[in-house]
Write an enzyme that holds these catalytic residues in place. Structure first.
Site, PDB file in Angstrom:
ATOM      1  N   ARG A  77       0.813  -1.214   0.000  1.00 28.44           N
ATOM      2  CA  ARG A  77       0.000   0.000   0.000  1.00 28.44           C
ATOM      3  C   ARG A  77       0.855   1.277   0.000  1.00 28.44           C
ATOM      4  O   ARG A  77       0.484   2.279  -0.609  1.00 28.44           O
ATOM      5  CB  ARG A  77      -0.929  -0.020   1.212  1.00 28.44           C
ATOM      6  N   HIS A  81       0.335   4.608  -2.304  1.00 27.54           N
ATOM      7  CA  HIS A  81       0.128   5.955  -1.762  1.00 27.54           C
ATOM      8  C   HIS A  81       1.285   6.888  -2.095  1.00 27.54           C
ATOM      9  O   HIS A  81       1.124   8.110  -2.082  1.00 27.54           O
ATOM     10  CB  HIS A  81      -0.104   5.890  -0.248  1.00 27.54           C
ATOM     11  N   ASP A  82       2.441   6.332  -2.370  1.00 28.90           N
ATOM     12  CA  ASP A  82       3.554   7.158  -2.848  1.00 28.90           C
ATOM     13  C   ASP A  82       3.294   7.591  -4.289  1.00 28.90           C
ATOM     14  O   ASP A  82       3.345   8.778  -4.624  1.00 28.90           O
ATOM     15  CB  ASP A  82       4.869   6.364  -2.763  1.00 28.90           C
ATOM     16  N   SER A  91       7.849  10.506  -1.690  1.00 24.84           N
ATOM     17  CA  SER A  91       7.363  11.663  -0.913  1.00 24.84           C
ATOM     18  C   SER A  91       6.609  11.233   0.339  1.00 24.84           C
ATOM     19  O   SER A  91       6.631  11.920   1.353  1.00 24.84           O
ATOM     20  CB  SER A  91       6.483  12.578  -1.779  1.00 24.84           C
ATOM     21  N   ASN A 109      -3.706   8.399   5.158  1.00 23.97           N
ATOM     22  CA  ASN A 109      -2.517   7.816   5.793  1.00 23.97           C
ATOM     23  C   ASN A 109      -2.531   7.822   7.322  1.00 23.97           C
ATOM     24  O   ASN A 109      -1.955   6.921   7.946  1.00 23.97           O
ATOM     25  CB  ASN A 109      -1.258   8.544   5.317  1.00 23.97           C
ATOM     26  N   HIS A 208      -6.415  -5.793  -2.288  1.00 20.56           N
ATOM     27  CA  HIS A 208      -7.204  -5.997  -1.072  1.00 20.56           C
ATOM     28  C   HIS A 208      -7.480  -7.480  -0.826  1.00 20.56           C
ATOM     29  O   HIS A 208      -8.330  -7.812  -0.025  1.00 20.56           O
ATOM     30  CB  HIS A 208      -8.510  -5.189  -1.140  1.00 20.56           C
ATOM     31  N   ASP A 268      -4.346 -14.066  -3.454  1.00 19.16           N
ATOM     32  CA  ASP A 268      -5.066 -14.958  -4.364  1.00 19.16           C
ATOM     33  C   ASP A 268      -6.237 -14.170  -4.952  1.00 19.16           C
ATOM     34  O   ASP A 268      -6.254 -12.942  -4.849  1.00 19.16           O
ATOM     35  CB  ASP A 268      -5.544 -16.213  -3.607  1.00 19.16           C
TER      36      ASP A 268
HETATM   37  C1  HEM Z   1      -9.280   1.708  -5.766  1.00 21.25           C
HETATM   38  C2  HEM Z   1      -9.228   2.576  -4.784  1.00 21.25           C
HETATM   39  C3  HEM Z   1      -8.761   2.199  -3.408  1.00 21.25           C
HETATM   40  C4  HEM Z   1      -9.363   2.564  -2.252  1.00 21.25           C
HETATM   41  C5  HEM Z   1     -10.594   3.441  -2.103  1.00 21.25           C
HETATM   42  C6  HEM Z   1      -8.617   1.979  -1.189  1.00 21.25           C
HETATM   43  C7  HEM Z   1      -8.900   2.133   0.156  1.00 21.25           C
HETATM   44  C8  HEM Z   1      -8.309   1.433   1.181  1.00 21.25           C
HETATM   45  C9  HEM Z   1      -8.706   1.501   2.558  1.00 21.25           C
HETATM   46  C10 HEM Z   1      -9.804   2.398   3.109  1.00 21.25           C
HETATM   47  C11 HEM Z   1      -7.936   0.643   3.250  1.00 21.25           C
HETATM   48  C12 HEM Z   1      -7.990   0.389   4.750  1.00 21.25           C
HETATM   49  C13 HEM Z   1      -7.212   1.480   5.451  1.00 21.25           C
HETATM   50  C14 HEM Z   1      -7.486   1.563   6.940  1.00 21.25           C
HETATM   51  O1  HEM Z   1      -8.646   1.505   7.344  1.00 21.25           O
HETATM   52  O2  HEM Z   1      -6.509   1.710   7.711  1.00 21.25           O
HETATM   53  C15 HEM Z   1      -7.037   0.026   2.319  1.00 21.25           C
HETATM   54  C16 HEM Z   1      -6.089  -0.919   2.656  1.00 21.25           C
HETATM   55  C17 HEM Z   1      -5.200  -1.446   1.752  1.00 21.25           C
HETATM   56  N1  HEM Z   1      -5.046  -1.062   0.429  1.00 21.25           N
HETATM   57 FE1  HEM Z   1      -6.333   0.041  -0.645  1.00 21.25          FE
HETATM   58  N2  HEM Z   1      -7.584   1.243  -1.705  1.00 21.25           N
HETATM   59  C18 HEM Z   1      -7.628   1.365  -3.063  1.00 21.25           C
HETATM   60  C19 HEM Z   1      -6.717   0.831  -3.951  1.00 21.25           C
HETATM   61  C20 HEM Z   1      -5.582   0.164  -3.590  1.00 21.25           C
HETATM   62  C21 HEM Z   1      -4.474  -0.120  -4.461  1.00 21.25           C
HETATM   63  C22 HEM Z   1      -4.387   0.329  -5.909  1.00 21.25           C
HETATM   64  C23 HEM Z   1      -3.566  -0.819  -3.729  1.00 21.25           C
HETATM   65  C24 HEM Z   1      -2.217  -1.351  -4.129  1.00 21.25           C
HETATM   66  C25 HEM Z   1      -1.746  -1.389  -5.366  1.00 21.25           C
HETATM   67  C26 HEM Z   1      -4.107  -0.976  -2.406  1.00 21.25           C
HETATM   68  C27 HEM Z   1      -3.533  -1.694  -1.391  1.00 21.25           C
HETATM   69  C28 HEM Z   1      -4.049  -1.814  -0.112  1.00 21.25           C
HETATM   70  C29 HEM Z   1      -3.550  -2.743   0.886  1.00 21.25           C
HETATM   71  C30 HEM Z   1      -2.503  -3.813   0.648  1.00 21.25           C
HETATM   72  C31 HEM Z   1      -4.257  -2.500   2.065  1.00 21.25           C
HETATM   73  C32 HEM Z   1      -4.044  -3.155   3.430  1.00 21.25           C
HETATM   74  C33 HEM Z   1      -2.959  -2.391   4.168  1.00 21.25           C
HETATM   75  C34 HEM Z   1      -2.585  -2.914   5.542  1.00 21.25           C
HETATM   76  O3  HEM Z   1      -3.092  -3.931   6.002  1.00 21.25           O
HETATM   77  O4  HEM Z   1      -1.722  -2.249   6.184  1.00 21.25           O
HETATM   78  N3  HEM Z   1      -5.311  -0.346  -2.343  1.00 21.25           N
HETATM   79  N4  HEM Z   1      -7.275   0.531   1.071  1.00 21.25           N
END
Ligand code: HEM
Ligand code: NAG
Ligand code: NAG
Length: 343
Positions: A77, A81-82, A91, A109, A208, A268
């Protein structure tokens, strides 16, 4: 006549040679592999200057993963976000200081982005091995790939040669990273602004399949999705009831939930299968199925065929990693990922 022809040949050769030997390309800014420094990224960038760079990153990611499996998701992630804020330029790693308002404080963040200590550990190992050579932005890109592989996902060669920014953008972090309650159209627009399309959006959302979310990121769906005091109808009712137990109407904001409840630490295609079962955790997950025909088709295709998902995921990660990198003499190679170098 003959002379002008041979001149053309010489120029053609020079143009080709500059591509072949210095990795320089016609230099205007924008997306797609050229951040305006006029150079593109390539996997062998550190082969001579720091040949062990990639194995050092990999071993520290593996060590961190052995301690805590979630770190793989967190590192993946961080690269996202970078890249969505001023390009893939490290950044997000800068702490606040004199003129810098850290992106770590942004809505997406704050209390959420993590893994910074692992990046620090990698950076300090690389500084010992080859001082001021490997950028923090490249560390994020390699760590994202290694995190995908270590959780069972696809591998790919990571194009390298990004340099680090000398600034951060808190407002960019607030505005350019999609929010979980954004509409499908807003999310797609935010991807398009980065040069990414609907295929990239669906494939990359497949991230996700690992990691966690806080209650606060999806609570709205459980209680009052559209202001009518009803839960989101596109959320399975028994799954919603389960989630409400630890995500109350108020309080418990930081309580953690798996993004993919079936196989939370395995990369998966259950993320897509869950969406089809109305068990995607975030609103931004479920809308991929419910708000757009083309993205719905892609969700179905990836749910059915994990190879297809893996293949596209790797391609889309390379594409995301190419968002406006700093190359050539732009930016710098930070000594410490948390601060810019002193002049
Ligand atoms: C499509 C739009 C996206 C939205 C709206 C979104 C939103 C979110 C949100 C709300 C969380 C949970 C954060 C929290 O509650 O602390 C999350 C977690 C995560 N996101 Fe996304 N995300 C998106 C796309 C992506 C993309 C493109 C990637 C990677 C290429 C990604 C990778 C992850 C990962 C791996 C987690 C888990 C992080 C952890 O457990 O520390 N997400 N995302
Ligand atoms: C989305 O969530 C944020 C943060 O909780 C909130 O301020 C905003 O009003 C929500 N937007 C919509 C459209 O529900
Ligand atoms: C649901 O949201 C609407 C609009 O945001 C608000 O007016 C209403 O009071 C909320 N209802 C409940 C039960 O929280």
């Amino acid at each position: 006549m003959a002379q002008s022809k041979s001149l053309v040949v010489v120029f053609a050769f020079l143009a080709l040679a500059s591509v072949a030997f210095s990795h320089k390309i016609g230099g205007h800014g924008g997306h797609g592999g050229n951040g305006g420094g006029g150079y593109y990224l390539y996997p062998q960038f550190y082969d001579h200057s720091c040949p062990r760079a990639q194995e050092i990153v990999k071993s520290i990611v593996a060590k961190a993963f052995a301690k805590e499996a979630r770190i793989a998701a967190s590192l993946l992630r961080l690269h996202f976000h970078d890249c969505f804020v001023k390009g893939c330029d490290g950044s997000i790693l800068l702490d606040s200081s004199g003129t810098i308002a850290s992106e770590k404080r942004s809505n997406p963040n704050r209390n959420s982005a993590r893994g910074f200590e692992v990046i620090d550990e990698i950076k300090s190992a690389l500084e010992k091995e080859c001082p001021q050579t490997v950028s923090c932005a490249d560390i994020l890109a390699i760590a994202a790939r290694d995190s995908t592989v270590i959780t069972g996902g696809p591998s790919w060669e990571v194009p390298l040669g990004r340099r680090d920014s000398r600034g951060a953008s808190l407002s960019g972090s607030n505005n350019d990273i999609p929010a979980p309650n954004n509409t499908f159209q807003t999310i797609l627009t935010k991807f398009k602004r980065q040069g990414l399309d609907i295929v990239d959006l669906v494939a990359l959302s497949g991230s996700h399949t690992i990691g966690n979310s806080r209650c606060t990121s999806f609570r709205q769906r459980l209680y009052n999705q559209s202001g009518n005091a009803q839960p989101d109808p596109s959320l399975d009712p028994s799954y919603a009831a389960e989630l409400r137990k630890r995500c109350p109407r108020s309080g418990g904001d930081q309580n953690l939930f798996f993004l993919d409840f079936v196989s939370p630490t395995k990369f998966d295609n259950y993320y897509f299968k869950n969406i089809l079962a109305a068990k995607g955790l975030l609103n931004s997950d479920e809308v991929l199925l419910t708000k757009n025909l083309q993205s719905a088709e892609l969700v179905r295709a990836y749910a059915e065929n994990s190879e297809l998902f893996f293949e596209q995921f790797a391609k889309s990660m390379v594409k995301m990693g190419n968002i406006s990198p700093l190359t050539g003499s732009r930016g710098e190679i930070r000594k410490n990922c948390r601060k810019v170098n002193r002049d």
